[in-house]
Motif scaffolding. Structure first.
Motif, mmCIF file in Angstrom:
data_model
loop_
_atom_site.group_PDB
_atom_site.id
_atom_site.type_symbol
_atom_site.label_atom_id
_atom_site.label_comp_id
_atom_site.label_asym_id
_atom_site.label_seq_id
_atom_site.Cartn_x
_atom_site.Cartn_y
_atom_site.Cartn_z
ATOM 1 N N GLY A 114 2.550 -13.250 5.035
ATOM 2 C CA GLY A 114 3.864 -13.206 4.399
ATOM 3 C C GLY A 114 4.384 -11.797 4.216
ATOM 4 O O GLY A 114 4.603 -11.334 3.090
ATOM 5 N N PHE A 115 4.583 -11.101 5.319
ATOM 6 C CA PHE A 115 5.056 -9.720 5.245
ATOM 7 C C PHE A 115 6.527 -9.657 4.866
ATOM 8 O O PHE A 115 7.367 -10.336 5.464
ATOM 9 C CB PHE A 115 4.847 -9.015 6.585
ATOM 10 N N ALA A 116 6.838 -8.820 3.899
ATOM 11 C CA ALA A 116 8.237 -8.512 3.606
ATOM 12 C C ALA A 116 8.755 -7.468 4.590
ATOM 13 O O ALA A 116 9.927 -7.475 4.959
ATOM 14 C CB ALA A 116 8.378 -7.992 2.177
ATOM 15 N N LYS A 117 7.845 -6.580 5.030
ATOM 16 C CA LYS A 117 8.195 -5.550 6.011
ATOM 17 C C LYS A 117 7.043 -5.420 6.995
ATOM 18 O O LYS A 117 5.874 -5.547 6.618
ATOM 19 C CB LYS A 117 8.440 -4.199 5.333
ATOM 20 N N LEU A 118 7.371 -5.167 8.252
ATOM 21 C CA LEU A 118 6.355 -4.940 9.268
ATOM 22 C C LEU A 118 6.961 -4.135 10.402
ATOM 23 O O LEU A 118 8.025 -4.499 10.928
ATOM 24 C CB LEU A 118 5.817 -6.269 9.813
ATOM 25 N N VAL A 144 -1.414 3.762 17.211
ATOM 26 C CA VAL A 144 -0.222 3.129 16.652
ATOM 27 C C VAL A 144 -0.411 2.951 15.152
ATOM 28 O O VAL A 144 -1.476 2.514 14.696
ATOM 29 C CB VAL A 144 0.027 1.755 17.325
ATOM 30 N N ALA A 145 0.613 3.294 14.404
ATOM 31 C CA ALA A 145 0.604 3.049 12.957
ATOM 32 C C ALA A 145 1.298 1.729 12.684
ATOM 33 O O ALA A 145 2.385 1.461 13.193
ATOM 34 C CB ALA A 145 1.314 4.171 12.222
ATOM 35 N N MET A 146 0.651 0.918 11.905
ATOM 36 C CA MET A 146 1.225 -0.354 11.452
ATOM 37 C C MET A 146 1.661 -0.162 10.006
ATOM 38 O O MET A 146 0.837 0.053 9.114
ATOM 39 C CB MET A 146 0.189 -1.466 11.559
ATOM 40 N N THR A 147 2.951 -0.204 9.763
ATOM 41 C CA THR A 147 3.487 -0.096 8.410
ATOM 42 C C THR A 147 3.861 -1.492 7.938
ATOM 43 O O THR A 147 4.603 -2.201 8.624
ATOM 44 C CB THR A 147 4.717 0.817 8.375
ATOM 45 N N TYR A 148 3.333 -1.894 6.797
ATOM 46 C CA TYR A 148 3.581 -3.254 6.347
ATOM 47 C C TYR A 148 3.678 -3.305 4.829
ATOM 48 O O TYR A 148 3.243 -2.402 4.119
ATOM 49 C CB TYR A 148 2.472 -4.199 6.828
ATOM 50 N N GLN A 149 4.251 -4.368 4.347
ATOM 51 C CA GLN A 149 4.307 -4.639 2.914
ATOM 52 C C GLN A 149 4.186 -6.147 2.744
ATOM 53 O O GLN A 149 5.066 -6.901 3.174
ATOM 54 C CB GLN A 149 5.606 -4.124 2.298
ATOM 55 N N ILE A 150 3.077 -6.585 2.151
ATOM 56 C CA ILE A 150 2.867 -8.001 1.919
ATOM 57 C C ILE A 150 3.693 -8.416 0.708
ATOM 58 O O ILE A 150 3.576 -7.828 -0.367
ATOM 59 C CB ILE A 150 1.374 -8.312 1.687
ATOM 60 N N ARG A 151 4.529 -9.409 0.900
ATOM 61 C CA ARG A 151 5.436 -9.846 -0.152
ATOM 62 C C ARG A 151 4.657 -10.268 -1.399
ATOM 63 O O ARG A 151 3.719 -11.054 -1.330
ATOM 64 C CB ARG A 151 6.285 -11.019 0.350
ATOM 65 N N GLY A 152 5.028 -9.685 -2.543
ATOM 66 C CA GLY A 152 4.385 -10.031 -3.794
ATOM 67 C C GLY A 152 3.038 -9.379 -4.022
ATOM 68 O O GLY A 152 2.407 -9.602 -5.052
ATOM 69 N N ILE A 153 2.588 -8.547 -3.075
ATOM 70 C CA ILE A 153 1.278 -7.913 -3.187
ATOM 71 C C ILE A 153 1.402 -6.395 -3.189
ATOM 72 O O ILE A 153 1.011 -5.731 -4.142
ATOM 73 C CB ILE A 153 0.348 -8.374 -2.054
ATOM 74 N N ASP A 154 1.925 -5.833 -2.111
ATOM 75 C CA ASP A 154 2.038 -4.374 -1.989
ATOM 76 C C ASP A 154 3.299 -3.894 -2.693
ATOM 77 O O ASP A 154 4.409 -4.344 -2.365
ATOM 78 C CB ASP A 154 2.078 -3.963 -0.519
ATOM 79 N N VAL A 158 2.707 0.185 3.117
ATOM 80 C CA VAL A 158 1.447 0.877 3.356
ATOM 81 C C VAL A 158 1.176 0.898 4.854
ATOM 82 O O VAL A 158 1.841 0.220 5.638
ATOM 83 C CB VAL A 158 0.295 0.210 2.586
ATOM 84 N N ARG A 159 0.167 1.706 5.250
ATOM 85 C CA ARG A 159 -0.047 1.940 6.679
ATOM 86 C C ARG A 159 -1.500 1.711 7.074
ATOM 87 O O ARG A 159 -2.427 2.043 6.333
ATOM 88 C CB ARG A 159 0.377 3.374 7.046
ATOM 89 N N SER A 160 -1.649 1.158 8.256
ATOM 90 C CA SER A 160 -2.946 0.966 8.868
ATOM 91 C C SER A 160 -2.852 1.501 10.291
ATOM 92 O O SER A 160 -1.768 1.885 10.737
ATOM 93 C CB SER A 160 -3.311 -0.521 8.862
ATOM 94 N N TRP A 276 -9.617 1.567 -0.072
ATOM 95 C CA TRP A 276 -8.300 2.170 -0.198
ATOM 96 C C TRP A 276 -7.295 1.570 0.764
ATOM 97 O O TRP A 276 -7.605 1.244 1.912
ATOM 98 C CB TRP A 276 -8.378 3.672 0.096
ATOM 99 N N VAL A 277 -6.078 1.474 0.302
ATOM 100 C CA VAL A 277 -4.925 1.142 1.137
ATOM 101 C C VAL A 277 -4.021 2.371 1.118
ATOM 102 O O VAL A 277 -3.742 2.922 0.055
ATOM 103 C CB VAL A 277 -4.177 -0.087 0.592
ATOM 104 N N TYR A 278 -3.558 2.788 2.294
ATOM 105 C CA TYR A 278 -2.906 4.086 2.431
ATOM 106 C C TYR A 278 -1.382 3.994 2.508
ATOM 107 O O TYR A 278 -0.836 3.212 3.282
ATOM 108 C CB TYR A 278 -3.412 4.795 3.694
ATOM 109 N N ARG A 279 -0.728 4.825 1.687
ATOM 110 C CA ARG A 279 0.718 4.999 1.820
ATOM 111 C C ARG A 279 1.024 5.921 2.991
ATOM 112 O O ARG A 279 1.981 5.714 3.728
ATOM 113 C CB ARG A 279 1.288 5.575 0.515
#
Length: 445
Positions: A114-118, A144-154, A158-160, A276-279
């Protein structure tokens, strides 16, 4: 460790158990980021590339390639957000059936979160002669950087990291031919996400997300229950209130994110790790990366031992992760243990006065100082109780607001002993050595 690696923090299980105290043991790891020579900057044009950067392919228009790959990456992120599997698989080499199968599983996993952003972003091109030989002269191996925000969580994006190999199979048509060639060169702790491991099941509740193997509904339901209790406990008991969320990953895989349960000591003693989860990724803005949060990864060997108190300990690390990496370990682990041991809905109250006296008699009487960072995990049986005692004293004497403020400043600025003593003196009028002496005095009285 050097400035390019975040310090590791572990909590090992004590083997001696006291009849007065149900030691609820967990394990915390702040993932070590090892760059391994992989540059984390955005891809440069051919004119900007240094002469010795790697083999050149003058017949390829690098700007056109970059634009074409960007379009592929945008199609893939849009496909997840729009639940369009065909679009997600459209740019994959159809002849590579194992790759197609992995990517189909990946898509199924990703849409559950349930990503709000990807979004996916090309970073730096990498060079590997064996990979180029395998896929041809147009091979484009890229981080490749994956930037995501899980809806209601992050709370923030954040980036992976991941690595893709592309090849030009037709004029201007760049095809994804591999998703594994860079895995061993990516920074530890910023890849190997839960969605990369195989078929998973994602279950949600308010402020909680749980990831288990596909089909493990019963485990997911159990973890949702205890994680919900733990989130409420940390929200109630951490000074100022914690409004974040808890992610619990309980997979059969022994390496997920920064957690590595193939290490014998980890496999035997560890219950869980807060990773850790990275900004910003390690190497982008700072060597350590900028932390946004933490996700908890449970040891598959010790899954049945997880309870709400264990997760309350880990979620305290989650709550304090954004503060920084430099707080002394006695404070990091002492604060998490302090919250873990407080009264909690659905958990039996613990005999804290008896335990306090036991720690004073059994551990403080023999100690010469607070547990030092360098040897903290060599003596976990005493390090954790002493750390709890120190934080318990600080809360009792100075109050939660002052302890939380002290923690924040130490985590952000406590890079050496002089800074730690300055900060502690400013906030509580005690250096670390003076705090230890105060513990001794309190025990004697």
């Amino acid at each position: 460790m050097g400035r390019h690696a975040a310090p590791a923090r572990r909590r090992a299980a004590g083997r001696a158990r006291t009849p007065l105290w149900p030691f609820l043991l967990s394990f915390v790891l702040i993932a070590v980021a090892v760059a391994g020579g992989l540059a984390l900057h955005q891809s440069r044009t051919e004119a900007e590339q240094p002469a010795a950067a790697g083999p050149k392919t003058p017949d390829i228009d690098l700007a056109a390639r970059s634009a074409a790959v960007d379009k592929v990456l945008k199609r893939r992120s849009a496909a997840v957000l729009q639940d369009d599997e065909a679009a997600f698989l459209a740019d994959i080499d159809p002849a590579n059936q194992s790759l197609v199968a992995r990517q189909r599983i990946l898509f199924t996993n990703l849409k559950q979160f349930g990503f709000a952003k990807l979004a996916y972003q090309q970073l730096s091109q990498q060079y590997d002669d064996a990979v180029t030989t395998k896929y041809g002269p147009s091979t484009y191996l890229v981080a490749v950087a994956m930037t995501y925000q899980i809806r209601g969580i992050d709370s923030v994006p954040v980036r992976s990291m991941l690595g893709y190999t592309f090849s030009e199979r037709a004029a201007g048509k760049w095809t994804l031919v591999s998703d594994q060639d860079l895995d061993k060169r990516l920074p530890r702790g910023s890849h190997e996400e839960a969605w990369d491991t195989g078929d998973v099941l994602v279950k949600r509740a308010a402020r909680v997300l749980v990831v288990v193997e596909k089909g493990q509904q019963q485990l997911a339901t159990k973890l949702i229950g205890i994680a919900t209790s733990a989130v409420k406990a940390v929200s109630k008991n951490w000074p100022g209130g914690w409004t974040g969320s808890g992610v619990v990953i309980a997979l059969d895989d022994k390496i997920v994110r920064g957690a590595d349960y193939t290490v014998p000591k980890n496999a035997e003693d560890a219950l869980a790790m807060a990773t850790w989860v990275y900004r910003t990724l390690p190497g982008e803005v700072s060597g350590e990366g900028e932390r946004a949060d933490s996700y908890v990864v449970i040891n598959p060997h010790n899954r049945t031992r997880i309870d709400a108190r264990t997760l309350a300990h880990e979620f305290t690390h989650v709550a304090t992760a954004p503060y920084g990496a430099y707080a002394p370990r006695w404070l990091v682990e002492g604060a998490a243990t302090y919250v873990e041991f407080l009264p909690m809905d659905g958990a039996q109250d613990l005999a804290l006065p008896k335990y306090r006296q036991e720690v004073r008699t059994k551990y403080l009487a023999k100690a010469k100082s607070l547990p030092a960072d360098a040897v903290f995990f060599q003596h976990p049986d005493s390090s954790y109780p002493l750390s709890w005692l120190a934080v318990d004293y600080l809360f009792e004497r100075f109050g939660g607001t002052e302890v939380a403020t002290l923690y924040q400043e130490l985590a952000a600025l406590g890079t050496n002993q002089a800074e730690r003593d300055r900060i502690m003196t400013e906030h509580v009028g005690l250096t670390e050595a003076a705090l230890f002496r105060a513990l001794k005095t309190a025990a004697a009285s």
